[in-house]
Every structure is written in C-alpha cells, then in structure tokens.
Scaffold this motif. Structure first.
Motif, PDB file in Angstrom:
ATOM      1  N   SER A   1       0.879  -1.209   0.246  1.00 41.57           N
ATOM      2  CA  SER A   1      -0.005   0.044  -0.080  1.00 41.57           C
ATOM      3  C   SER A   1       1.049   1.287  -0.048  1.00 41.57           C
ATOM      4  N   GLY A   2       0.057   2.245  -0.225  1.00 43.71           N
ATOM      5  CA  GLY A   2       0.930   3.657  -0.030  1.00 43.71           C
ATOM      6  C   GLY A   2       1.713   4.003  -1.402  1.00 43.71           C
ATOM      7  N   PRO A   3       2.448   5.307  -1.410  1.00 42.39           N
ATOM      8  CA  PRO A   3       3.041   5.678  -2.756  1.00 42.39           C
ATOM      9  C   PRO A   3       4.066   4.765  -3.436  1.00 42.39           C
ATOM     10  N   HIS A   4       4.549   3.934  -2.378  1.00 45.03           N
ATOM     11  CA  HIS A   4       5.759   2.852  -3.123  1.00 45.03           C
ATOM     12  C   HIS A   4       5.182   1.565  -3.060  1.00 45.03           C
ATOM     13  N   ALA A   5       4.008   1.288  -3.236  1.00 37.83           N
ATOM     14  CA  ALA A   5       3.356   0.045  -3.177  1.00 37.83           C
ATOM     15  C   ALA A   5       3.763  -1.169  -4.011  1.00 37.83           C
ATOM     16  N   ALA A   6       4.254  -2.170  -3.302  1.00 43.79           N
ATOM     17  CA  ALA A   6       4.910  -3.374  -4.036  1.00 43.79           C
ATOM     18  C   ALA A   6       3.870  -4.209  -4.885  1.00 43.79           C
ATOM     19  N   GLN A   7       4.255  -4.651  -6.104  1.00 45.84           N
ATOM     20  CA  GLN A   7       3.376  -5.455  -6.875  1.00 45.84           C
ATOM     21  C   GLN A   7       3.937  -6.837  -7.070  1.00 45.84           C
ATOM     22  N   MET A   8       2.959  -7.927  -7.290  1.00 44.91           N
ATOM     23  CA  MET A   8       3.406  -9.186  -7.570  1.00 44.91           C
ATOM     24  C   MET A   8       3.142  -9.646  -8.979  1.00 44.91           C
ATOM     25  N   VAL A   9       4.303 -10.225  -9.778  1.00 47.39           N
ATOM     26  CA  VAL A   9       4.065 -10.720 -10.948  1.00 47.39           C
ATOM     27  C   VAL A   9       4.508 -12.111 -11.458  1.00 47.39           C
ATOM     28  N   ASN A  10       4.003 -12.661 -12.356  1.00 45.94           N
ATOM     29  CA  ASN A  10       4.158 -14.016 -12.679  1.00 45.94           C
ATOM     30  C   ASN A  10       4.660 -13.915 -14.279  1.00 45.94           C
ATOM     31  N   ASN A  11       5.904 -14.545 -14.380  1.00 46.67           N
ATOM     32  CA  ASN A  11       6.192 -14.586 -15.861  1.00 46.67           C
ATOM     33  C   ASN A  11       5.454 -15.512 -16.833  1.00 46.67           C
ATOM     34  N   LEU A  12       4.647 -16.166 -16.033  1.00 47.00           N
ATOM     35  CA  LEU A  12       3.886 -17.165 -16.822  1.00 47.00           C
ATOM     36  C   LEU A  12       2.916 -16.461 -17.616  1.00 47.00           C
ATOM     37  N   ASP A  13       2.545 -15.299 -17.066  1.00 48.30           N
ATOM     38  CA  ASP A  13       1.583 -14.492 -17.892  1.00 48.30           C
ATOM     39  C   ASP A  13       1.903 -13.997 -19.124  1.00 48.30           C
ATOM     40  N   TRP A  14       3.145 -13.821 -19.548  1.00 42.68           N
ATOM     41  CA  TRP A  14       3.842 -13.274 -20.777  1.00 42.68           C
ATOM     42  C   TRP A  14       4.275 -14.491 -21.594  1.00 42.68           C
ATOM     43  N   THR A  15       5.077 -15.314 -20.898  1.00 43.97           N
ATOM     44  CA  THR A  15       5.828 -16.352 -21.367  1.00 43.97           C
ATOM     45  C   THR A  15       4.949 -17.568 -21.738  1.00 43.97           C
ATOM     46  N   GLY A  16       3.896 -17.739 -21.004  1.00 43.16           N
ATOM     47  CA  GLY A  16       2.771 -18.820 -21.399  1.00 43.16           C
ATOM     48  C   GLY A  16       1.910 -18.596 -22.780  1.00 43.16           C
ATOM     49  N   GLN A  17       1.980 -17.299 -23.110  1.00 43.89           N
ATOM     50  CA  GLN A  17       1.399 -16.726 -24.195  1.00 43.89           C
ATOM     51  C   GLN A  17       2.199 -16.694 -25.566  1.00 43.89           C
ATOM     52  N   MET A  18       3.410 -17.150 -25.584  1.00 44.44           N
ATOM     53  CA  MET A  18       4.495 -17.034 -26.610  1.00 44.44           C
ATOM     54  C   MET A  18       4.657 -18.140 -27.222  1.00 44.44           C
ATOM     55  N   THR A  19       4.384 -18.414 -28.309  1.00 42.06           N
ATOM     56  CA  THR A  19       4.686 -19.560 -29.441  1.00 42.06           C
ATOM     57  C   THR A  19       6.181 -19.774 -29.582  1.00 42.06           C
ATOM     58  N   ALA A  20       6.440 -20.881 -29.835  1.00 40.53           N
ATOM     59  CA  ALA A  20       7.929 -21.350 -29.962  1.00 40.53           C
ATOM     60  C   ALA A  20       8.678 -20.468 -31.179  1.00 40.53           C
ATOM     61  N   ILE A  21       7.771 -20.190 -32.366  1.00 42.86           N
ATOM     62  CA  ILE A  21       8.433 -19.440 -33.135  1.00 42.86           C
ATOM     63  C   ILE A  21       8.568 -17.828 -32.753  1.00 42.86           C
ATOM     64  N   ASP A  22       7.615 -17.281 -31.966  1.00 37.05           N
ATOM     65  CA  ASP A  22       7.708 -16.096 -31.448  1.00 37.05           C
ATOM     66  C   ASP A  22       9.088 -15.958 -30.670  1.00 37.05           C
ATOM     67  N   PHE A  23       9.245 -16.944 -29.626  1.00 37.52           N
ATOM     68  CA  PHE A  23      10.396 -17.196 -28.785  1.00 37.52           C
ATOM     69  C   PHE A  23      11.550 -16.846 -29.375  1.00 37.52           C
ATOM     70  N   LEU A  24      11.708 -17.679 -30.530  1.00 39.43           N
ATOM     71  CA  LEU A  24      12.979 -17.755 -31.460  1.00 39.43           C
ATOM     72  C   LEU A  24      13.103 -16.593 -32.280  1.00 39.43           C
ATOM     73  N   ARG A  25      12.366 -15.976 -32.961  1.00 43.66           N
ATOM     74  CA  ARG A  25      12.180 -14.847 -33.971  1.00 43.66           C
ATOM     75  C   ARG A  25      12.554 -13.594 -32.872  1.00 43.66           C
ATOM     76  N   ASP A  26      11.488 -13.269 -31.913  1.00 43.53           N
ATOM     77  CA  ASP A  26      11.534 -11.984 -31.313  1.00 43.53           C
ATOM     78  C   ASP A  26      12.631 -11.982 -30.125  1.00 43.53           C
ATOM     79  N   VAL A  27      13.077 -12.846 -29.567  1.00 45.54           N
ATOM     80  CA  VAL A  27      13.839 -13.054 -28.216  1.00 45.54           C
ATOM     81  C   VAL A  27      15.136 -13.703 -28.552  1.00 45.54           C
ATOM     82  N   GLY A  28      15.225 -15.057 -29.102  1.00 43.50           N
ATOM     83  CA  GLY A  28      16.488 -15.849 -29.295  1.00 43.50           C
ATOM     84  C   GLY A  28      17.225 -15.208 -30.136  1.00 43.50           C
ATOM     85  N   LYS A  29      16.740 -14.367 -31.181  1.00 43.65           N
ATOM     86  CA  LYS A  29      17.700 -13.973 -32.135  1.00 43.65           C
ATOM     87  C   LYS A  29      18.665 -12.770 -31.690  1.00 43.65           C
TER      88      LYS A  29
END
Length: 429
Positions: free
Chosen positions: A112-140
């Motif tokens: 809470s407050g002006p510097h409130a912490a937040q929780m995130v889970n990398n499955l939220d974006w990694t789980g939506q990525m196809t193998a082709i997207d991963f290789l082309r957009d990140v792996g390269k």
C-alpha cells in the motif's frame, strides 16, 4: 531520495552492479521501478532468498517501487546448477508452490502507499508466447558464444552429464522477463544474487538491443560462513522460511548459534538496525563475547521479522527452559516438540514408562551416556535431571507423570550436568 546505494555498500550488500555512477544518480533522483525474481523450485523460500527479499525491502523503504516476480514459467524449467540437471516438477506442483511463495513474500513488502509493491508472474507473458515468437523475437538477440561463456553453462558442458537445451535456454527466458517488465511497468533495475549475474545481465543486454535503452542490474554477494560450511544449512538441512519445514524454534537457534566471526556481518545484511546501532553492538559484544549479545540481538529481530513476536517469544522461552533449567510444562506442546526435535533422541513405549522405566536406561536410550553404568554414576553423583528436576539414586525410575505433551506425542527431557541434553520420545502416549 536517500543515497541508498551508499547505505547498501556500507552494509557490504553490493557485490556487482552495472554502471555505478549512473545507477547512483537514478536511485537519488527518482523513484525507480525494480524487480527481484524467485523461482518456485521448492514449496518454500529459504535463507538465501531472505537476503533478496530484505534487499528489496530496503530499496522500498528508500522510496523505490518493488515488483516481486514469482516465476511460474521459469520454475517449470529451472535455473542450471553446477551439480547437474534439475528434475522437472509437474505443472500443478509448480502452480501450488507459486501461491505459497507469493504469500511468503507478501509478509515482507508493503503493498500500500505511494511505493506499493506489486506481484507478477512470468507465466502471464511467457505462457502466451509460441516457439516461433520466442525464437524470432527473443532468441535472435542472444549470441550462443556469449551464452556458452556463462560459468554454469561452461562447467556443465565440460562435465560428463552436459546440459540440456531446456536449461541452456533459461537465461533467455530470464532476459525476456526484464524486457517484458520494462515494457509493461517501466522497470529499469533488476536485483539478485551474484551467482545470478549472468542471468541479470542477459536482461540488461536484451533491453539495450531491443529498446535501445539503458537499464541496470545490482547483485548481492554470496553469504558465507567463517567455518567454511554453507550459509543457510544446518545438520538437519536447509533453513526454510516456512514454519512447517523449519520451526520458529529451530530458526531462532540457527541465528543464536552464529559464529562470533560471522554475527556482525549477518547483522549488517539481515538487520534493519542502523549501522551506528550495529557498531555499538559490535563494541559491546567484543568486550564480552560470552554474553552472546550480538547473536541474541540478531536472533530476536530476524525470528520476529519472519515468524512474528509471539512465536519468537515462545521459541526463546523454550530455549530458556531447556538450557537454563526453567519450567518445561509451561511450554506450548508444539514448541516443545520443535525444541526437543533438535536434541539427541531415543524412543520408548508408553507401557515401558508406565511400568517404571529405569532412569539409567532412559539416559542410555537417549544417547546422553554411552552405557547404563555411566548413567548410574551420574545418578549417584547427583548430576542427572528429568524435566529439569534433579534425580538421585541409581535405581530411580520414570513414571507417566514425567511425560510432557509435545505435539502429537509425549516426551521426557533428560539432562546430565549443565549442558548435555537429550529427549526420550514416548510412543503411544
């Protein structure tokens, strides 16, 4: 903004960082969005993770904005270890561990407050990525030559077991986390342990290549013990933050047993006392090390931080009763069970106690003495105690009145002299 980087350095909490001058300016001039990640590779966080959680808390208290990442995606892969390939855990197990670890982290940061912490889970974006997207957009954007140069990868490649493509790709996944968090939340700093430096810089490099922006990484040193043993380990194994895996009593004892050579260093790393207060403790402790002033200050603060004031008070009361001859019956059964679990133990049946088990036999069974004859000598000399009550006479026997409630079983606490303790677990009581 405070000069938090200088404070962290004064506490010996910064082992590595990207451009120090630029990082210092950033931390002085603005509220920085930063993140620290935890992979759910076990049902609980441990002492090494606590270093990172408290590091994030220090940054938050200095006016910066923490994001705690629990790796629902990277936890399915596992960071490469020097010792060999990890066993992949089922998805449902990892999902359960994600929630458990999230709940642990939430106790330490302010949401809470002006510097409130937040929780995130990398499955939220990694789980939506196809193998082709991963290789082309990140792996390269990753050079295999540089990936091979990472210490863990290099070591594994030169071992008889090698490394799988799955674990080899871990650093790409972690690098992508920084890129996604930069895009989604404007995060410009990642923190972690120095053993993660290669993974941290994979993220700073990826953001620079893709977004043409400079972001930072900062790593804490590996916490070591003066005797050469691994920090966060005891004879019983890992010291966990979950009270079901490491009891508050055992947790407090870990700190109380800190080596004199380590304790001031631990105060700097784990305590939120000022450096001036820690220096005062150091001076007083070095004048009278037998008081264990520094260990007590450390144990009280950290146990209360992790387990709360009530559990801390109970743990210290149990230690006082065990080692100072206090009233054992006043200790809560679950706390007494945890405390006696740390002692040498033997087991007898409730029927044997009810029949009048000789104290000499009980001492031998609990491992306090090597033989019954040695136990009888202790009884004769007046150096034998049952539940902190002196027992005399070589033929003394136990009774059911001596059995104390300890969790889901009974226990009898035995002591020879001032310091040699053991416990007799009474089955069927």
């Amino acid at each position: 903004m405070t000069d938090i980087l200088s404070e962290l350095q004064a506490r010996d909490l910064v082992a590595l960082s990207t451009d120090e001058d630029a990082l210092r300016r950033s931390l002085r001039e603005e509220a920085v969005n930063f993140y620290v990640g935890f992979d759910p590779t076990a049902p609980s966080l441990h002492m090494g993770n606590l270093v990172q959680i408290l590091f994030a808390r220090r940054l938050q208290e200095a006016g910066h904005n923490p994001f705690a990442l629990v790796g629902g995606a990277t936890g399915l892969i596992g960071d490469p270890r020097m010792s060999g390939e990890r066993t992949l855990n089922p998805r449902e197990v990892v999902d359960g561990w994600v929630e458990r670890i999230r709940s642990q982290i939430e106790r330490f940061l302010d949401f809470s407050g002006p510097h409130a912490a937040q929780m995130v889970n990398n499955l939220d974006w990694t789980g939506q990525m196809t193998a082709i997207d991963f290789l082309r957009d990140v792996g390269k954007h990753f050079s295999v030559n540089r990936m091979l140069a990472k210490e863990t990868v290099s070591t594994r490649l030169n071992s008889e077991h090698g490394i799988s493509f799955t674990e080899f790709s871990y650093q790409i996944l972690q690098g992508n986390d920084f890129l996604e968090l930069y895009r989604r939340h404007g995060i410009t700093l990642q923190t972690g342990g120095s053993d993660q430096w290669g993974n941290l810089t994979s993220g700073t490099d990826l953001v620079r290549r893709v977004e043409q922006k400079t972001v930072h990484a900062m790593a804490t040193p590996l916490i070591t013990k003066a005797d050469g043993t691994k920090f966060g380990k005891t004879e019983g194994g890992t010291v966990w933050l979950d009270p079901e895996l490491t009891s508050p009593y055992a947790f407090s004892q870990f700190w109380l047993n800190a080596d004199d050579r380590d304790v001031v260093k631990y105060l700097k790393v784990f305590s939120f006392r000022s450096l001036e207060e820690i220096e005062d403790i150091r001076v007083r402790f070095e004048k009278a090390p037998h008081t264990r002033l520094a260990q007590k200050a450390l144990a009280e603060e950290i146990t209360a931080l992790v387990h709360g004031e009530e559990q801390t008070a109970q743990a210290f009361a149990a230690a006082e009763a065990l080692f100072r001859g206090g009233e054992l019956r006043a200790i809560a059964p679950d706390v007494l069970a945890a405390a006696t679990a740390e002692l040498p133990q033997g087991t007898v049946s409730a029927a044997a106690v009810a029949a009048g088990l000789p104290v000499a036999e009980a001492f031998a069974e609990a491992g306090i003495v090597k033989s019954r004859s040695e136990a009888r000598r202790a009884l004769k000399d007046g150096g034998a105690y049952v539940n902190n009550v002196k027992v005399s006479g070589e033929d003394a026997v136990l009774s059911t009145d001596d059995v104390l409630a300890a969790g889901d079983h009974g226990v009898i606490v035995l002591r020879r002299g001032k310091k040699t303790l053991g416990a007799l677990v009474v089955s069927g009581s």
